[in-house]
Design a protein around this motif. Structure first.
Motif, PDB file in Angstrom:
ATOM      1  N   GLU A   2       0.838  -1.202   0.000  1.00 19.00           N
ATOM      2  CA  GLU A   2       0.000   0.000   0.000  1.00 19.00           C
ATOM      3  C   GLU A   2       0.877   1.258   0.000  1.00 19.00           C
ATOM      4  O   GLU A   2       1.973   1.240   0.548  1.00 19.00           O
ATOM      5  N   PRO A   3       0.373   2.362  -0.584  1.00 17.34           N
ATOM      6  CA  PRO A   3       1.166   3.601  -0.631  1.00 17.34           C
ATOM      7  C   PRO A   3       1.628   4.086   0.745  1.00 17.34           C
ATOM      8  O   PRO A   3       2.764   4.529   0.889  1.00 17.34           O
ATOM      9  N   VAL A   4       0.770   4.009   1.755  1.00 17.45           N
ATOM     10  CA  VAL A   4       1.165   4.460   3.094  1.00 17.45           C
ATOM     11  C   VAL A   4       2.267   3.561   3.643  1.00 17.45           C
ATOM     12  O   VAL A   4       3.249   4.042   4.217  1.00 17.45           O
ATOM     13  N   GLN A   6       4.421   1.921   1.919  1.00 18.18           N
ATOM     14  CA  GLN A   6       5.638   2.228   1.156  1.00 18.18           C
ATOM     15  C   GLN A   6       6.313   3.478   1.707  1.00 18.18           C
ATOM     16  O   GLN A   6       7.536   3.511   1.864  1.00 18.18           O
ATOM     17  N   LYS A   7       5.525   4.485   2.000  1.00 21.27           N
ATOM     18  CA  LYS A   7       6.085   5.726   2.545  1.00 21.27           C
ATOM     19  C   LYS A   7       6.694   5.497   3.920  1.00 21.27           C
ATOM     20  O   LYS A   7       7.755   6.041   4.232  1.00 21.27           O
ATOM     21  N   LEU A   8       6.036   4.687   4.742  1.00 17.47           N
ATOM     22  CA  LEU A   8       6.580   4.367   6.052  1.00 17.47           C
ATOM     23  C   LEU A   8       7.901   3.622   5.904  1.00 17.47           C
ATOM     24  O   LEU A   8       8.869   3.913   6.615  1.00 17.47           O
ATOM     25  N   LEU A  10      10.011   3.819   3.455  1.00 18.36           N
ATOM     26  CA  LEU A  10      11.017   4.785   3.005  1.00 18.36           C
ATOM     27  C   LEU A  10      11.514   5.642   4.172  1.00 18.36           C
ATOM     28  O   LEU A  10      12.714   5.925   4.284  1.00 18.36           O
ATOM     29  N   LEU A  11      10.604   6.060   5.038  1.00 20.82           N
ATOM     30  CA  LEU A  11      10.989   6.849   6.207  1.00 20.82           C
ATOM     31  C   LEU A  11      11.868   6.032   7.147  1.00 20.82           C
ATOM     32  O   LEU A  11      12.889   6.512   7.638  1.00 20.82           O
ATOM     33  N   ASP A  30       3.039  15.951  13.111  1.00 24.76           N
ATOM     34  CA  ASP A  30       4.151  15.635  12.214  1.00 24.76           C
ATOM     35  C   ASP A  30       5.395  15.205  12.976  1.00 24.76           C
ATOM     36  O   ASP A  30       5.988  14.161  12.687  1.00 24.76           O
TER      37      ASP A  30
END
Length: 80
Positions: A2-4, A6-8, A10-11, A30
Motif C-alpha cells: 500500500e502507498p502508506v 511504502q512511505k513508512l 522509506l521513512l 508531524d
C-alpha cells in the motif's frame, strides 16, 4: 504494498541510514510521527529537542513530554 506502507518503509530506511539524529520535536502530529518512527529505528541514537518559549502553551509542552516518555525516547527541553 500500500502507498502508506511504502512511505513508512522509506521513512524507516532514511532513519536507518543515519547514525545519530537530533529531531526538532514540537509535540505536534508531524514531529510526533517522526519521533515514533525514528525512535523505533534508532532508539537511544535519537534525541528529540523541544524549544520552550513563552509562546508555547504549557499544555502542548506537557503533551510533548508525555508522548516522549511513553515511547521511552530521549527528550530534551531547551529554553529559548
Amino acid at each position: 504494498m500500500e502507498p502508506v506502507a511504502q512511505k513508512l518503509a522509506l521513512l524507516q530506511a532514511a532513519f536507518a541510514r543515519l547514525q545519530k539524529v537530533v529531531l526538532a520535536y514540537s509535540g505536534g502530529v508531524d514531529s510526533a510521527l517522526l519521533l515514533q518512527v525514528g525512535n523505533d529505528v534508532l532508539g537511544e541514537n535519537l534525541l528529540a529537542v523541544t524549544a520552550d518559549s513563552p509562546s508555547l502553551p504549557r499544555a502542548e509542552l506537557r503533551y510533548a513530554g508525555e508522548f516522549a516518555r511513553a515511547l521511552a525516547a530521549n527528550h530534551l527541553v531547551m529554553q529559548t
